[in-house]
Design a protein around this motif. Structure first.
Motif, PDB file in Angstrom:
ATOM      1  N   MET A   1       1.007  -1.185  -0.045  1.00  0.00           N
ATOM      2  CA  MET A   1      -0.055  -0.048  -0.086  1.00  0.00           C
ATOM      3  C   MET A   1       0.954   1.257   0.021  1.00  0.00           C
ATOM      4  SD  MET A   1      -3.076   0.911   2.615  1.00  0.00           S
ATOM      5  CE  MET A   1      -2.088   0.754   3.954  1.00  0.00           C
ATOM      6  N   GLN A   2       0.685   2.067  -1.061  1.00  0.00           N
ATOM      7  CA  GLN A   2       1.572   3.106  -1.178  1.00  0.00           C
ATOM      8  C   GLN A   2       0.713   4.420  -0.810  1.00  0.00           C
ATOM      9  OE1 GLN A   2       4.785   2.882  -1.375  1.00  0.00           O
ATOM     10  NE2 GLN A   2       4.440   0.774  -1.354  1.00  0.00           N
ATOM     11  N   LYS A   3       1.175   5.668  -1.433  1.00  0.00           N
ATOM     12  CA  LYS A   3       0.653   6.913  -1.150  1.00  0.00           C
ATOM     13  C   LYS A   3      -0.792   7.086  -1.258  1.00  0.00           C
ATOM     14  CE  LYS A   3       1.316  11.646  -1.950  1.00  0.00           C
ATOM     15  NZ  LYS A   3       2.374  12.680  -2.707  1.00  0.00           N
ATOM     16  N   GLN A   4      -1.517   7.500  -0.249  1.00  0.00           N
ATOM     17  CA  GLN A   4      -2.888   7.702  -0.332  1.00  0.00           C
ATOM     18  C   GLN A   4      -3.258   9.225  -1.095  1.00  0.00           C
ATOM     19  OE1 GLN A   4      -4.630   4.920   1.004  1.00  0.00           O
ATOM     20  NE2 GLN A   4      -2.469   4.387   0.883  1.00  0.00           N
ATOM     21  N   ASN A   5      -4.504   9.229  -1.610  1.00  0.00           N
ATOM     22  CA  ASN A   5      -4.720  10.444  -2.361  1.00  0.00           C
ATOM     23  C   ASN A   5      -5.469  11.255  -1.228  1.00  0.00           C
ATOM     24  OD1 ASN A   5      -3.804  10.064  -4.941  1.00  0.00           O
ATOM     25  ND2 ASN A   5      -5.548   8.562  -5.294  1.00  0.00           N
ATOM     26  N   MET A   6      -4.924  11.852  -0.354  1.00  0.00           N
ATOM     27  CA  MET A   6      -5.614  12.611   0.902  1.00  0.00           C
ATOM     28  C   MET A   6      -4.528  13.804   1.111  1.00  0.00           C
ATOM     29  SD  MET A   6      -6.847  10.125   3.789  1.00  0.00           S
ATOM     30  CE  MET A   6      -8.134   9.219   3.775  1.00  0.00           C
ATOM     31  N   THR A   7      -5.428  14.943   1.367  1.00  0.00           N
ATOM     32  CA  THR A   7      -4.548  16.143   1.872  1.00  0.00           C
ATOM     33  C   THR A   7      -4.318  15.795   3.301  1.00  0.00           C
ATOM     34  OG1 THR A   7      -6.366  17.407   2.507  1.00  0.00           O
ATOM     35  CG2 THR A   7      -5.723  17.487   0.256  1.00  0.00           C
ATOM     36  N   TRP A   8      -3.348  16.719   4.086  1.00  0.00           N
ATOM     37  CA  TRP A   8      -3.119  16.477   5.378  1.00  0.00           C
ATOM     38  C   TRP A   8      -4.209  17.023   6.156  1.00  0.00           C
ATOM     39  CZ3 TRP A   8       1.094  14.266   7.127  1.00  0.00           C
ATOM     40  CH2 TRP A   8       2.295  14.304   6.492  1.00  0.00           C
ATOM     41  N   GLY A   9      -5.142  17.712   5.821  1.00  0.00           N
ATOM     42  CA  GLY A   9      -6.539  18.089   6.464  1.00  0.00           C
ATOM     43  C   GLY A   9      -7.339  16.982   6.597  1.00  0.00           C
ATOM     44  N   GLU A  10      -7.463  15.990   4.980  1.00  0.00           N
ATOM     45  CA  GLU A  10      -8.305  14.962   5.290  1.00  0.00           C
ATOM     46  C   GLU A  10      -7.723  13.885   6.131  1.00  0.00           C
ATOM     47  OE1 GLU A  10     -10.072  15.446   0.653  1.00  0.00           O
ATOM     48  OE2 GLU A  10      -8.125  14.427   0.736  1.00  0.00           O
ATOM     49  N   ALA A  11      -6.359  13.803   5.960  1.00  0.00           N
ATOM     50  CA  ALA A  11      -5.921  12.807   6.937  1.00  0.00           C
ATOM     51  C   ALA A  11      -6.147  13.035   8.395  1.00  0.00           C
ATOM     52  CB  ALA A  11      -4.320  12.648   6.642  1.00  0.00           C
ATOM     53  N   LEU A  12      -6.088  14.632   8.808  1.00  0.00           N
ATOM     54  CA  LEU A  12      -6.195  14.574  10.280  1.00  0.00           C
ATOM     55  C   LEU A  12      -7.763  14.559  10.584  1.00  0.00           C
ATOM     56  CD1 LEU A  12      -4.387  18.159  10.575  1.00  0.00           C
ATOM     57  CD2 LEU A  12      -3.936  16.050  11.804  1.00  0.00           C
ATOM     58  N   VAL A 146     -12.633  -1.357   9.890  1.00  0.00           N
ATOM     59  CA  VAL A 146     -12.323  -0.394   8.931  1.00  0.00           C
ATOM     60  C   VAL A 146     -11.427  -0.767   7.854  1.00  0.00           C
ATOM     61  CG1 VAL A 146     -12.650   1.424  10.797  1.00  0.00           C
ATOM     62  CG2 VAL A 146     -10.333   0.681  10.261  1.00  0.00           C
ATOM     63  N   ASP A 147     -11.359   0.209   6.748  1.00  0.00           N
ATOM     64  CA  ASP A 147     -10.430  -0.320   5.643  1.00  0.00           C
ATOM     65  C   ASP A 147      -8.958  -0.189   6.223  1.00  0.00           C
ATOM     66  OD1 ASP A 147     -12.467  -0.646   4.179  1.00  0.00           O
ATOM     67  OD2 ASP A 147     -12.256   1.635   3.482  1.00  0.00           O
ATOM     68  N   ARG A 148      -7.959  -0.653   5.537  1.00  0.00           N
ATOM     69  CA  ARG A 148      -6.739  -0.931   5.579  1.00  0.00           C
ATOM     70  C   ARG A 148      -5.868   0.478   5.945  1.00  0.00           C
ATOM     71  NH1 ARG A 148      -4.207  -5.234   1.877  1.00  0.00           N
ATOM     72  NH2 ARG A 148      -2.131  -4.582   2.884  1.00  0.00           N
ATOM     73  N   ASN A 149      -6.484   1.445   5.237  1.00  0.00           N
ATOM     74  CA  ASN A 149      -5.808   2.970   5.176  1.00  0.00           C
ATOM     75  C   ASN A 149      -5.937   3.465   6.368  1.00  0.00           C
ATOM     76  OD1 ASN A 149      -8.311   3.177   4.116  1.00  0.00           O
ATOM     77  ND2 ASN A 149      -7.851   5.504   3.809  1.00  0.00           N
ATOM     78  N   LEU A 150      -6.882   3.075   7.410  1.00  0.00           N
ATOM     79  CA  LEU A 150      -7.536   3.798   8.642  1.00  0.00           C
ATOM     80  C   LEU A 150      -6.574   3.231   9.742  1.00  0.00           C
ATOM     81  CD1 LEU A 150     -11.239   4.574   8.128  1.00  0.00           C
ATOM     82  CD2 LEU A 150      -9.200   6.090   7.715  1.00  0.00           C
ATOM     83  N   GLN A 151      -6.098   1.915   9.469  1.00  0.00           N
ATOM     84  CA  GLN A 151      -5.515   1.119  10.423  1.00  0.00           C
ATOM     85  C   GLN A 151      -4.369   2.039  11.325  1.00  0.00           C
ATOM     86  OE1 GLN A 151      -6.409  -1.759  11.782  1.00  0.00           O
ATOM     87  NE2 GLN A 151      -8.283  -1.858  10.309  1.00  0.00           N
ATOM     88  N   GLY A 152      -3.882   2.880  10.752  1.00  0.00           N
ATOM     89  CA  GLY A 152      -2.757   3.414  11.689  1.00  0.00           C
ATOM     90  C   GLY A 152      -3.525   4.655  12.592  1.00  0.00           C
ATOM     91  N   ALA A 153      -4.367   5.297  12.096  1.00  0.00           N
ATOM     92  CA  ALA A 153      -5.402   6.195  13.051  1.00  0.00           C
ATOM     93  C   ALA A 153      -6.042   5.280  14.243  1.00  0.00           C
ATOM     94  CB  ALA A 153      -6.378   6.914  12.177  1.00  0.00           C
ATOM     95  N   MET A 154      -6.582   4.089  13.704  1.00  0.00           N
ATOM     96  CA  MET A 154      -7.179   3.074  14.909  1.00  0.00           C
ATOM     97  C   MET A 154      -6.126   2.710  15.868  1.00  0.00           C
ATOM     98  SD  MET A 154     -10.490   2.537  13.997  1.00  0.00           S
ATOM     99  CE  MET A 154     -10.881   0.936  14.199  1.00  0.00           C
ATOM    100  N   ALA A 155      -4.869   2.575  15.543  1.00  0.00           N
ATOM    101  CA  ALA A 155      -3.757   1.873  16.156  1.00  0.00           C
ATOM    102  C   ALA A 155      -3.452   3.268  17.152  1.00  0.00           C
ATOM    103  CB  ALA A 155      -2.537   1.392  15.656  1.00  0.00           C
ATOM    104  N   ALA A 156      -3.379   4.194  16.491  1.00  0.00           N
ATOM    105  CA  ALA A 156      -2.949   5.646  17.292  1.00  0.00           C
ATOM    106  C   ALA A 156      -3.879   6.143  18.632  1.00  0.00           C
ATOM    107  CB  ALA A 156      -2.683   6.725  16.320  1.00  0.00           C
ATOM    108  N   ASN A 157      -5.051   5.875  17.982  1.00  0.00           N
ATOM    109  CA  ASN A 157      -6.065   6.180  19.050  1.00  0.00           C
ATOM    110  C   ASN A 157      -6.281   5.252  20.301  1.00  0.00           C
ATOM    111  OD1 ASN A 157      -7.211   8.546  18.642  1.00  0.00           O
ATOM    112  ND2 ASN A 157      -9.069   7.969  17.793  1.00  0.00           N
ATOM    113  N   SER A 375      -2.046  -5.596  11.204  1.00  0.00           N
ATOM    114  CA  SER A 375      -3.254  -5.631  10.715  1.00  0.00           C
ATOM    115  C   SER A 375      -3.513  -6.017   9.322  1.00  0.00           C
ATOM    116  CB  SER A 375      -3.968  -4.262  11.306  1.00  0.00           C
ATOM    117  OG  SER A 375      -3.653  -4.098  12.620  1.00  0.00           O
ATOM    118  N   SER A 376      -2.678  -5.353   8.629  1.00  0.00           N
ATOM    119  CA  SER A 376      -2.628  -5.575   7.281  1.00  0.00           C
ATOM    120  C   SER A 376      -2.470  -6.934   6.801  1.00  0.00           C
ATOM    121  CB  SER A 376      -1.959  -4.514   6.512  1.00  0.00           C
ATOM    122  OG  SER A 376      -0.499  -4.872   6.423  1.00  0.00           O
ATOM    123  N   LEU A 377      -1.489  -7.806   7.601  1.00  0.00           N
ATOM    124  CA  LEU A 377      -1.371  -9.094   7.251  1.00  0.00           C
ATOM    125  C   LEU A 377      -2.338 -10.252   7.701  1.00  0.00           C
ATOM    126  CD1 LEU A 377       2.408  -9.102   8.468  1.00  0.00           C
ATOM    127  CD2 LEU A 377       1.637  -8.775   6.252  1.00  0.00           C
TER     128      LEU A 377
END
Length: 452
Positions: A1-12, A146-157, A375-377
């Motif tokens: 999984m590489q770069k996401q099409n999100m701005t920093w604001g959308e990521a936050l 949630v989708d795999r691209n949200l796993q980092g935020a889930m882990a952080a919280n 989680s992605s594995l």
């Protein structure tokens, strides 16, 4: 999984999603019981005059958290009568574990260790078992919801909630015990498990319909292969479906590359864990006071750990998993060199604050990113079992090597010890780079093979 099409604001803004917010409260529920069967419990026992020899045996309670992979297949496969039908597969196990922790803590609150130490030990094991089970099912829920691209935020919280719970169960429980008594302290902690129970009642169950159909087909195939198509024992059939199939699926899906993945999981946190056991002795031997250690490494460091976790989740949302994974491995190894430098400087509080801030940011970032990667594995048909395997494996080598840390320090000093700790982080960096290169190559091949 590489770069996401999100701005920093959308990521936050990802952190404001209801399911991501819920992970803070589930992380709190997961973290609360830990110290109550470890350091907080030992403080209670010593306060009641229990011998240090007896207190030492209570460390064995922690084995429960290291072997949770043994009963994870039960959580993955077995339904709880009536409750699973009403609440769903994950939520039913989650609330059962949470209530088990609360009842165990209430039981501990009602017992005097001076009169019934064995009963305290049994209840501590019950709390640890239910807590480890809760860890397994929350991990599974996090991956499936949630989708795999949200796993980092889930882990952080999750890490944020977990860290807050450690403060509550550590300093908070001691404070309540000082104002009232230990029974009130443990009863208060039992009541706080209501945070997890309420969250479990409010969240929605992940959709298992698609993965359930795929899992049943896969399990049926391997039951026939291993047991034959005729009549066979229901126990052996359950074993193949619940225990064997999760591991077979992982190796079948990844082939021989599965061994590389397991090696990477085992070495990623080596540099971090290997130095951890010597941290407090290092601060004391260097000449820092206990208040310096508490204020800088615990309170000051706490906020930098949280910052690192949120930064890690943000980077995963913005750039994908692989590049932040390399960054985390490199940062963890590099901060050990800062500790080696501190060993030469001496008890300088400014340098200690700098080293602790760098170390805790790197630890928080790498932990959040690594959780997202693990989680992605996992295949969502066997989430609980496969993730329990990964989470057990990621700490085992580090814990083993850390047992020799005192020998290295006594023989060669702290400077070389931390240098060695940095060096053993190099394989994780190289493997992370290899995994990133491999994922890029697979993506390129997939684009070439795509029609049009």
């Amino acid at each position: 999984m590489q770069k996401q099409n999100m701005t920093w604001g959308e990521a936050l803004r990802v952190y404001l999603k209801p399911k991501v917010l819920a992970m803070f409260f589930l992380g709190f529920s997961a973290g609360l019981p830990l110290l109550l069967v470890f350091s907080t419990l030992t403080a209670w026992l010593r306060d009641y005059g229990v011998s240090r020899t007896a207190i030492g045996f209570f460390a064995w309670v922690g084995i429960t958290f290291s072997i949770k992979v043994l009963w994870a297949p039960v959580i993955d496969y077995l339904k709880i009568p009536l409750l699973t039908r009403v609440m769903g597969k994950r939520r039913s196990w989650m609330i059962t574990a949470q209530i088990g922790v609360a009842l165990g803590l209430l039981g501990m609150a009602s017992v005097n260790p001076q009169l019934a130490l064995t009963q305290v030990a049994i209840l501590a094991v019950v709390v640890a078992f239910c807590s480890a089970s809760q860890d397994v099912v929350i991990d599974a829920y996090r991956i499936e919801s949630v989708d795999r691209n949200l796993q980092g935020a889930m882990a952080a919280n999750y890490v944020f909630g977990y860290r807050i719970a450690l403060l509550v169960a550590g300093a908070g429980a001691l404070y309540v015990a000082e104002l009232a008594n230990w029974s009130v302290a443990y009863a208060t902690m039992a009541a706080l498990m209501g945070v997890g129970v309420i969250t479990t009642l409010l969240i929605s169950e992940p959709d298992h319909a698609k993965v359930k159909a795929m899992a049943e087909e896969f399990q049926h195939e391997w039951v026939d292969r291993m047991l034959g198509s005729g009549q066979h024992s229901r126990i052996w059939e359950w074993f193949v479906r619940a225990v064997a199939c999760p591991f077979i699926e992982f190796f079948q899906r990844n082939g021989r590359f599965a061994l590389v993945l397991l090696l990477f999981i085992g070495v990623y946190r080596l540099s971090d864990i290997a130095m951890g056991v010597m941290a407090n002795p290092f601060y004391l031997d260097l000449g820092f006071s206990k208040s310096d250690i508490a204020q800088i490494t615990k309170v000051f460091g706490f906020f930098f750990t949280i910052f690192g976790s949120f930064l890690g989740g943000l980077l995963v949302v913005r750039f994908g998993i692989m590049r932040p994974l390399i960054l985390g491995a490199a940062m963890v190894a590099a901060t050990n060199l800062l500790f080696a430098h501190l060993a030469n400087i001496g008890p300088d509080k400014t340098w200690l604050a700098l080293v602790i801030s760098a170390d805790n940011v790197s630890a928080g970032l790498s932990n959040a990113v690594f959780i997202a990667y693990l989680s992605s594995l996992a295949n969502q048909a066997y989430t609980a079992t496969q993730y329990a395997l990964f989470s057990s494996l990621m700490t085992l080598p580090g814990k083993f090597i850390s047992g020799f840390s005192g020998i290295v320090v006594d023989a060669q000093g702290y400077n070389l010890f931390f240098t060695y700790a940095a060096i053993i982080g190099v394989p994780a960096i190289l493997l992370a780079v290899y995994l990133w290169w491999r994922s890029r190559r697979e993506e390129a091949l997939a684009k070439e093979a795509a029609p049009g």
